[in-house]
Design an enzyme around this catalytic site. Sequence first.
Site, short mmCIF file in Angstrom:
data_model
loop_
_atom_site.label_atom_id
_atom_site.label_comp_id
_atom_site.label_asym_id
_atom_site.label_seq_id
_atom_site.Cartn_x
_atom_site.Cartn_y
_atom_site.Cartn_z
N LYS A 22 1.44 1.09 8.82
CA LYS A 22 2.83 1.27 8.38
C LYS A 22 2.88 1.68 6.90
CE LYS A 22 5.32 -2.48 7.11
NZ LYS A 22 5.93 -2.42 5.76
N ASN A 23 2.13 0.95 6.08
CA ASN A 23 2.24 1.17 4.64
C ASN A 23 1.53 2.43 4.16
OD1 ASN A 23 3.85 -1.02 4.53
ND2 ASN A 23 2.35 -2.40 3.61
N ARG A 102 12.97 -0.93 1.31
CA ARG A 102 12.64 -0.69 -0.08
C ARG A 102 11.83 0.60 -0.28
NH1 ARG A 102 11.89 -3.21 -5.13
NH2 ARG A 102 10.02 -2.41 -6.10
N CYS A 126 14.73 -8.76 -2.43
CA CYS A 126 14.49 -8.94 -1.01
C CYS A 126 13.94 -10.33 -0.80
CB CYS A 126 13.56 -7.86 -0.46
SG CYS A 126 11.88 -8.10 -0.98
N ARG A 131 11.41 -8.01 -7.04
CA ARG A 131 10.88 -6.66 -6.90
C ARG A 131 11.63 -5.61 -7.74
NH1 ARG A 131 9.50 -5.85 -0.64
NH2 ARG A 131 7.77 -4.61 -1.37
N PRO A 132 11.45 -5.65 -9.04
CA PRO A 132 12.12 -4.66 -9.92
C PRO A 132 11.55 -3.25 -9.78
CG PRO A 132 10.65 -6.07 -11.21
CD PRO A 132 10.61 -6.58 -9.80
N ASP A 134 11.12 -1.25 -12.79
CA ASP A 134 10.85 -0.82 -14.16
C ASP A 134 9.62 0.10 -14.27
OD1 ASP A 134 9.58 -3.21 -13.32
OD2 ASP A 134 8.91 -3.63 -15.36
N LEU A 135 8.62 -0.14 -13.44
CA LEU A 135 7.40 0.66 -13.54
C LEU A 135 7.64 2.11 -13.08
CD1 LEU A 135 4.88 -1.98 -12.13
CD2 LEU A 135 5.42 -1.49 -14.52
N LYS A 172 1.23 -3.12 -15.14
CA LYS A 172 0.99 -4.02 -14.00
C LYS A 172 0.68 -3.13 -12.79
CE LYS A 172 3.57 -7.59 -11.55
NZ LYS A 172 4.79 -8.35 -11.49
N SER A 174 1.07 -1.52 -9.34
CA SER A 174 2.11 -1.39 -8.32
C SER A 174 1.72 -0.30 -7.33
CB SER A 174 3.46 -1.04 -8.96
OG SER A 174 4.34 -0.51 -7.99
N VAL A 175 1.72 -0.67 -6.06
CA VAL A 175 1.38 0.29 -5.02
C VAL A 175 2.44 1.39 -4.97
CG1 VAL A 175 1.05 0.57 -2.52
CG2 VAL A 175 0.19 -1.48 -3.67
N ASP A 317 -0.25 -9.38 1.89
CA ASP A 317 0.30 -9.17 3.23
C ASP A 317 -0.47 -9.93 4.32
OD1 ASP A 317 2.22 -7.60 2.11
OD2 ASP A 317 1.38 -5.69 2.76
N ILE A 339 1.23 -12.20 -6.25
CA ILE A 339 1.92 -10.90 -6.26
C ILE A 339 3.45 -11.07 -6.19
CG2 ILE A 339 2.10 -8.60 -5.19
CD1 ILE A 339 -0.76 -9.12 -6.10
N ARG A 409 9.41 -4.60 12.56
CA ARG A 409 9.29 -3.68 11.43
C ARG A 409 7.83 -3.28 11.22
NH1 ARG A 409 11.11 -6.02 6.22
NH2 ARG A 409 10.25 -4.02 5.63
C1 EPZ Z 1 3.70 -2.53 -1.17
O1 EPZ Z 1 4.97 -2.88 -1.70
C2 EPZ Z 1 3.76 -2.86 0.30
N1 EPZ Z 1 4.83 -2.12 0.93
C3 EPZ Z 1 3.98 -4.36 0.49
O2 EPZ Z 1 3.94 -4.64 1.86
C4 EPZ Z 1 2.85 -5.12 -0.21
O3 EPZ Z 1 3.09 -6.51 -0.10
C5 EPZ Z 1 2.79 -4.71 -1.68
O4 EPZ Z 1 2.65 -3.27 -1.79
C6 EPZ Z 1 1.63 -5.34 -2.43
O5 EPZ Z 1 0.42 -5.02 -1.80
C7 EPZ Z 1 4.62 -0.87 1.35
O6 EPZ Z 1 3.57 -0.29 1.17
C8 EPZ Z 1 5.73 -0.21 2.08
P1 EPZ Z 1 4.16 -3.37 -5.52
P2 EPZ Z 1 5.40 -2.43 -3.15
O7 EPZ Z 1 5.00 -2.40 -6.27
O8 EPZ Z 1 4.80 -1.11 -3.45
C9 EPZ Z 1 6.04 -5.85 -9.12
C10 EPZ Z 1 4.74 -5.53 3.90
O9 EPZ Z 1 4.89 -6.69 4.35
N2 EPZ Z 1 6.73 -4.63 -9.59
O10 EPZ Z 1 2.69 -3.17 -5.49
O11 EPZ Z 1 6.87 -2.57 -3.22
C11 EPZ Z 1 6.57 -6.38 -7.80
O12 EPZ Z 1 7.76 -7.11 -7.97
C12 EPZ Z 1 5.14 -5.16 2.48
O13 EPZ Z 1 4.28 -4.59 4.57
C13 EPZ Z 1 7.36 -4.64 -10.81
O14 EPZ Z 1 7.36 -5.66 -11.53
O15 EPZ Z 1 4.71 -3.54 -4.04
C14 EPZ Z 1 5.39 -7.22 -7.34
O16 EPZ Z 1 5.43 -8.46 -7.96
C15 EPZ Z 1 5.82 -6.29 1.77
N3 EPZ Z 1 8.01 -3.51 -11.23
C16 EPZ Z 1 4.18 -6.43 -7.84
O17 EPZ Z 1 4.69 -5.55 -8.87
C17 EPZ Z 1 8.02 -2.38 -10.47
O18 EPZ Z 1 8.64 -1.39 -10.91
C18 EPZ Z 1 3.48 -5.56 -6.81
O19 EPZ Z 1 4.46 -4.81 -6.10
C19 EPZ Z 1 7.36 -2.36 -9.23
C20 EPZ Z 1 6.71 -3.52 -8.81
#
Ligand code: EPZ
Length: 430
Positions: A22-23, A102, A126, A131-132, A134-135, A172, A174-175, A317, A339, A409
């Site tokens: 999915k991801n 998202r 969520c 989940r901001p 800013d990045l 930080k 972020s995926v 996850d 995370i 989902r």
């Molecule tokens: C991806 O979400 C995945 N979603 C998530 O899977 C997964 O849990 C997550 O990466 C971490 O591995 C998809 O790929 C669709 P992040 P993503 O940006 O990209 C913070 C599932 O169950 N952050 O890597 O949204 C954020 O709040 C889902 O399949 C900021 O602070 O995650 C978190 O604490 C849930 N500012 C951390 O970074 C930003 O601008 C990592 O989030 C962006 C993120």
Amino acid sequence: MDRIRIVGGNALNGIIPISGAKNAALPLMIASLLTSDTLTLENVPHLADVEGLIRILGNHGVDIAVNGRREHQDGSYSRTVHFTCRTVADTTAPYELVSKMRASFWVIGPLLAREGQARVSLPGGCAIGTRPVDLFIEGLTALGAEMEIDGGYINAKAPKGGLIGARYTFPKVSVGATHVMLMAASLARGTTVIGNAAREPEVVDLANCLNAMGAKISGAGTSTIKIEGVTSLSGARHRVLPDRIETGTYAMAVAMTGGDVTLSGTDITLLDTAIEAIRRAGAEVSAVEGGIRVIGHGDQIRPVDIVTEPFPGFPTDLQAQFMGLMTRANGVSHVTETIFENRFMHVQELARLGAKITLSGQTARIEGVTRLRGAPVMATDLRASVSLVIAGLAAEGETMVSRVYHLDRGFERLEEKLTRCGAIVERITD
Ligand code: EPZ
């Protein structure tokens, strides 16, 4: 609303085909906005999130053709989907759509790169945390975009002549923000170097697909990714990589119930850290041709401490599922979530099945119990809900999981896959 009824106690034996991730599928689908040619994706899973994004992309002008599913001998399906965005019909992603999923926020990258502008709703919080974004704002600003927040929306505008390559290091990992930077920088003028990039396999999959479309990306899978901008991208054909989270989930289920299952169509190297934790818990896991074999011993689960981290660390996850496994370990284990700040909603529900878990800040202390007992439980988010399914498979008696739409989902044909391996799992549609 659908519910899932599980009668626990059966070992799992047989083959479970693993679906496309999915991801990985979601950002790959969004990449179709970058070209007027057709992007063909194979191995696209049939999931509520994928169908939701198909509708969202349709709104932006993407034409979608789905090739019928083909059933293979091992029960797996293969779905090929063609995405064609001749012209972008709308550069606005409205709140009603972005708030539901998202990942749809990520359209900001390709829309900005191709059309020079985008108006995308802020996704909001969520269930698993705030989940901001800013990045994303910082990263795209570094490429020269003007980013303004107005009425719950981000208005993004590229400079005249398009985005400009730059050096940017994420404070930080972020995926999602890494995905967006890859897509945006692919069509920028000049070279972009991203520091502290996410190293997840799904990022590598997106980079491979973009390269097949004509992008010039190197270093994906490491912390530093270099993108030399090109003036346009073409169509391509790309196969979505296997779902490492689904793989780990079923491996943990077998470790918990006991049995002998081959997870087909997946790759052990996608989840080394999780496999290591499952082995330490006592299950035998080995790479076999075309997949992974897992032999579980049910009652002899050893306690293992884990800490979630960005890839290659233990994936957030799989945290809930691993906690499910630990509820029946012979001793005390600790699970620390680093995370997301609110990803422990399964704790209360696992307790309803008899688990002994205490929370202290971001760490859960799990005291293994000799048996769990079935109970009605509620799914709260995607991964939390599947941890309840795993626990239900090992519990005595009946577990009824409500709010199953969370599961739909991210887990394709879950009840069918488990039933084929001897579990008693059925969907009840009211
Ligand atoms: C991806 O979400 C995945 N979603 C998530 O899977 C997964 O849990 C997550 O990466 C971490 O591995 C998809 O790929 C669709 P992040 P993503 O940006 O990209 C913070 C599932 O169950 N952050 O890597 O949204 C954020 O709040 C889902 O399949 C900021 O602070 O995650 C978190 O604490 C849930 N500012 C951390 O970074 C930003 O601008 C990592 O989030 C962006 C993120």
